[in-house]
Design an enzyme around this catalytic site. Structure first.
Site, PDB file in Angstrom:
ATOM      1  N   ASP A 621     -32.432  14.884  -0.918  1.00  0.00           N
ATOM      2  CA  ASP A 621     -32.198  15.643   0.315  1.00  0.00           C
ATOM      3  C   ASP A 621     -30.609  15.596   0.530  1.00  0.00           C
ATOM      4  O   ASP A 621     -29.716  16.100  -0.436  1.00  0.00           O
ATOM      5  CB  ASP A 621     -33.035  14.801   1.435  1.00  0.00           C
ATOM      6  CG  ASP A 621     -33.030  15.884   2.605  1.00  0.00           C
ATOM      7  OD1 ASP A 621     -34.029  16.606   2.690  1.00  0.00           O
ATOM      8  OD2 ASP A 621     -31.976  15.760   3.490  1.00  0.00           O
ATOM      9  N   TYR A 765     -26.802  19.886   9.619  1.00  0.00           N
ATOM     10  CA  TYR A 765     -27.299  21.132   9.320  1.00  0.00           C
ATOM     11  C   TYR A 765     -26.436  22.167   9.727  1.00  0.00           C
ATOM     12  O   TYR A 765     -25.648  23.048   9.084  1.00  0.00           O
ATOM     13  CB  TYR A 765     -28.945  21.557   9.716  1.00  0.00           C
ATOM     14  CG  TYR A 765     -29.954  20.648   8.957  1.00  0.00           C
ATOM     15  CD1 TYR A 765     -30.450  21.111   8.063  1.00  0.00           C
ATOM     16  CD2 TYR A 765     -30.121  19.419   9.456  1.00  0.00           C
ATOM     17  CE1 TYR A 765     -31.300  20.282   7.363  1.00  0.00           C
ATOM     18  CE2 TYR A 765     -31.077  18.643   8.762  1.00  0.00           C
ATOM     19  CZ  TYR A 765     -31.545  19.085   7.686  1.00  0.00           C
ATOM     20  OH  TYR A 765     -32.503  18.539   7.113  1.00  0.00           O
ATOM     21  N   HIS A 822     -41.195  15.101  -2.066  1.00  0.00           N
ATOM     22  CA  HIS A 822     -39.660  15.030  -1.534  1.00  0.00           C
ATOM     23  C   HIS A 822     -39.175  13.681  -1.344  1.00  0.00           C
ATOM     24  O   HIS A 822     -37.950  13.427  -1.671  1.00  0.00           O
ATOM     25  CB  HIS A 822     -39.575  15.907  -0.411  1.00  0.00           C
ATOM     26  CG  HIS A 822     -38.214  16.013   0.355  1.00  0.00           C
ATOM     27  ND1 HIS A 822     -37.143  16.795  -0.603  1.00  0.00           N
ATOM     28  CD2 HIS A 822     -37.589  15.850   1.302  1.00  0.00           C
ATOM     29  CE1 HIS A 822     -36.023  16.832   0.120  1.00  0.00           C
ATOM     30  NE2 HIS A 822     -36.346  16.121   1.482  1.00  0.00           N
TER      31      HIS A 822
END
Length: 850
Positions: A621, A765, A822
């Site tokens: 990630d 982000y 993930h």
């Protein structure tokens, strides 16, 4: 010409004819008008119901009002905005504090309730749903023609939007021989209208309900329509729009050219403002939990839209420009209609119903509207199209108007071949001060740290869990397709309340040595675990980096598998596991700009301070991004890198290969490539809504998550369903207990809750999607550091080995592992440990051989 040549040209001619027919059908042939039937949207099977029209009055129980006031008073401390920022990261919490203070001290619901009841209101059951509506007749007619007018609101609006307009429409106007009789319904699932119990209630089906409502009131025909957001998205309109980007005068008058072109202005706006749409179209039931439980979160989420959607320039104003057009009381009336009816989740489901195959398959985008139509174009509306676009759909456009002026200016970027293939140098990164205010002298020692949460924080948490509002029931027959299923969430919350023991978990979390040290103005938290025994083995310093919505908790089961010697290996690991800045116990930046590139510098400085001038790194990630940056920018210091979330986007050769695999898969893509490409399409469409909203409005979405533990749990734990295995979307239990247990998942949630770090974690982000990061061009710079990549089967996004080799020149280890997703270290620590021992063993031998 031989027979073979003639046959070849005959085949080409047939293909051209077929292509022409396809283009003609796509651009010029309308699909058949769909037949929309009366569907029962109520719970269970259709039953006989009272279809009379019943008077209705807003009368909210006092306990709801008291509960609201209690929640407002008990709201948690807001995350401060970054220095120098107004609304660019979403709802500025200084502005929000002012609005919430007004809500607590000056907004009188009973007074507003009386005001909202000034117009006649009714309910009637249509297709199983109680539909609420206002019905306001003209004040006087005096022989005038009375025109029945249906007024429809949108999201995040309500019938409240029309209250000030009603008297202007129902009072006769000089020079006009008609006056209006108004019908203003709440959309199904909005406000006082009942929500569907079954999936599929999209815009066409709502239109049927309102047609039936008007017929029940005695109005049989649609005589005309008006919209202040007319937009045509048919294939022909899209083609025209693209052609106009080459030569604008061909499609639009010169005076309106700047409103439509260049296209990137519209695309820029879409990226900035439409994150909510993506999230609500894919995970409405997830995001709705926190908004339904936190009034401050709901206010932030809704009122932020009234800033930039009213005027994009309001984004840079400290007060969001709200007082230029609205009063706080009016805005809060609208918020209250969502709050007192618990309707925010059901209202957002409309996006999921409007953006799916069933709706698109009806072909409404290509159908003409033949009734007399009128369109008003407001200067700061979300979209703009001139008349010659609108008439492609609205065949009887009798009126259009442009009100005031205004446009977004945008510079279109052209792609130059030379620049495309240009390989930049690694950026030179300087230490920057991320703490509050001016740089000052700080203690840079490494200080022991222990997780020790005050009891009042835990007491407050349990009070919030016990006082959580009722969850919105899932739609019949739906598991996780609309986001976190509230039945599953109820089970998790009950476990949290009755079986999860934080003091016991605190002891578990403190089993490894932890520390704090100040780097560039931020206190950075990290675990530092040395090998249990070295016995003459080479000790390899290894930096493990987590991502979002993870934490250092992901690595707890992995750590002993790395710090204990392994048979047949002549090395062992010394593990350093930091919390990312703004995550968990690490301080958050007070200034904008702390992206993954600059976090890499912080972690390199951390490792240097501990005493490691060269070290190994691993990440997934965001950890994958950060470790890739470390290997790219500091190749002399990184001895080896392993990633379980690796992909290359902007490397020139990789781009060409990806294009060939995409457009000519039979020639260039293996069966494995095609499987990966199909899997990769799920992430941007179904799973990426969170990314878009956190990239544009992190401070907005963070308010409710920071104030509601059930909302936070839904938002985070939902990722552990479909990100672990996309097929778990169809499981009632989300598949969670196949890989995790509730205790482990709640450990991770708690690290966000007890540190109030959800908003600051979301900001990464926003920081990553900036021009500065693009200019670093990290993706284009080759990495010579020995590299390992493990592609797990259910990873969100993965690329084939040949694509990865375009950037990672010494890819010593590549493996595809089945049945892992993930959160690999958290899901399958044994599998991850095996990969790391093997990958870093190859890196270790690479250096030994040299």
């Amino acid at each position: 010409m031989g027979l073979l040549g003639k046959l070849f040209f005959a085949v080409i001619a047939v293909l051209i004819v077929l292509l022409g027919i396809k283009i003609n059908n796509l651009l010029f042939q309308e699909p058949p008008l769909p037949v929309l039937k009366n569907v029962w949207w109520g719970p269970g099977r259709e039953t006989k119901v009272d279809t009379s029209i019943r008077p209705f009055k807003i009368d909210v129980p006092q306990k709801v009002v008291d509960d609201l006031q209690q929640r407002l008073k008990n709201s948690r401390q807001f995350t401060p905005p970054l220095e120098g920022i107004q609304q660019q990261y979403g709802m500025n919490t200084e502005l929000l504090s002012e609005i919430i203070e007004f809500w607590k001290t000056r907004y009188d619901w009973r007074q507003r309730e009386t005001w909202l009841n000034q117009y006649p209101q009714f309910k009637t059951n249509i297709q199983g749903l109680d539909i609420h509506f206002l019905h306001v007749k003209p004040s006087k007619t005096d022989g005038l023609k009375v025109l029945p007018l249906l007024l429809l609101h949108g999201w995040p609006g309500s019938v409240r939007e029309f209250y000030e307009a009603i008297p202007f429409l129902t009072t006769p106007r000089k020079g006009q021989d008609f006056v209006f009789e108004l019908i203003i319904p709440s959309l199904p699932g909005y406000g006082f209208s009942q929500a569907a119990s079954k999936k599929g209630l999209g815009p066409p089906q709502i239109a049927v309900i309102f047609k039936n409502l008007m017929e029940r009131l005695g109005f049989k025909r649609i005589l005309g329509m008006h919209s202040n957001m007319c937009f045509v998205d048919s294939p022909l309109a899209t083609l025209k729009l693209v052609l106009g980007s080459i030569y604008p005068p061909a499609v639009v008058d010169k005076k309106f050219e700047e409103k439509l072109y260049p296209l990137s202005s519209f695309l820029e706006f879409i990226l900035l403002e439409f994150g909510y749409m993506h999230l609500q179209a894919t995970k409405p039931d997830t995001v709705g939990v926190g908004l339904n439980d936190s009034p401050v979160g709901l206010a932030a989420y809704i009122l932020e839209k009234f800033t930039t959607w009213t005027n994009t320039r309001f984004q840079t104003q400290p007060d969001g420009g709200l007082k230029e057009k609205f009063f706080y009381a009016h805005l809060l009336d609208n918020v209250m209609i969502y709050w007192v009816t618990n309707s925010v989740t059901t209202s957002m489901r409309l996006y999921a119903e409007a953006f799916n195959k069933d709706f698109v398959g009806l072909g409404f985008a290509s159908l003409s509207v033949n009734v007399p139509s009128a369109c008003a174009r407001f200067a700061n509306e979300l979209s703009y199209q001139p008349d010659n676009f609108l008439t492609l759909k609205y065949k009887n456009l009798v009126h259009s108007s442009d009100i005031e002026n205004g446009a977004i200016i945008f510079v279109a970027l052209g792609l130059k071949i030379k620049k495309f293939f240009e390989i930049p140098s690694p950026p030179y990164l300087q230490d920057e001060w991320w703490g509050a205010g001016q740089e000052t002298e700080v203690d840079t020692s490494i200080r022991p740290f222990k997780v020790e949460i005050e009891q009042k924080v835990l007491d407050d948490l349990h009070q919030r869990l016990n006082n959580a509002r009722p969850f919105t029931p899932p739609i019949e027959g739906v598991q996780q397709q609309y986001g976190m299923n509230s039945k599953l969430l109820s089970e998790i919350i009950e476990f949290w309340k009755s079986k999860y023991d934080w003091r016991q978990r605190e002891t578990f979390l403190n089993q490894y040595p932890q520390y704090m040290t100040n780097i560039q103005g931020l206190d950075i938290h990290f675990l530092h675990v040395k090998p249990s025994k070295a016995n003459g083995l080479k000790v390899l310093p290894l930096l493990l980096v987590h991502g979002w919505p993870g934490s250092v908790r992901e690595f707890y089961e992995l750590i002993p598998l790395l710090t204990q010697p392994r048979a047949g290996k002549d090395f062992v690991f010394e593990v350093i596991v930091p919390s990312l800045p703004g995550f968990g116990f690490s301080s958050a930046a007070s200034k904008p700009g702390l992206n993954s590139v600059k976090m890499a510098l912080i972690f390199r400085n951390l490792m240097n301070r501990i005493g490691f001038k060269q070290f190994y790194v691993q990440g997934g990630d965001w950890g994958g991004f950060i470790t890739s940056v470390l290997a790219t920018v500091f190749p002399e210091e990184i001895l080896g890198v392993h990633m379980n979330f690796a992909f290359v986007r902007n490397q020139p050769i990789a781009k060409i290969k990806m294009m060939l695999k995409t457009f000519l898969p039979v020639i260039f893509a293996t069966a494995g490539d095609q499987k990966k490409m199909a899997q990769n399409m799920i992430y941007p469409t179904r799973e990426n809504g969170y990314y878009q909203i956190q990239s544009t409005k992190p401070d907005t979405v963070g308010v409710g998550l920071n104030d509601s533990p059930v909302g936070l749990a839904a938002y985070i734990i939902e990722k552990f369903t479909t990100w672990t295995n996309t097929n778990w979307i169809d499981k009632a239990d989300g598949g969670l207990l196949e890989k995790y247990d509730y205790t482990k998942l709640l450990d991770n949630v708690m690290l966000y809750w007890v540190t109030n770090s959800i908003t600051t974690s979301c900001r990464i982000y926003y920081e990553q999607n900036t021009k500065e990061v693009a200019q670093f061009a990290i993706d284009k710079i080759p990495v010579s550091v020995p590299t390992g990549v493990t592609n797990f089967e259910h990873e969100l996004f993965s690329q084939s080995e040949d694509i990865l080799r375009c950037k990672y020149l010494n890819l010593l280890h590549y493996r595809e592992v089945p049945n892992v997703g993930h959160f690999a270290a958290f899901e399958e620590p044994e599998v991850m440990a095996k990969e790391l021992w093997e990958a870093f063993g190859k890196c270790f031998n690479f250096h030994k051989d040299r």
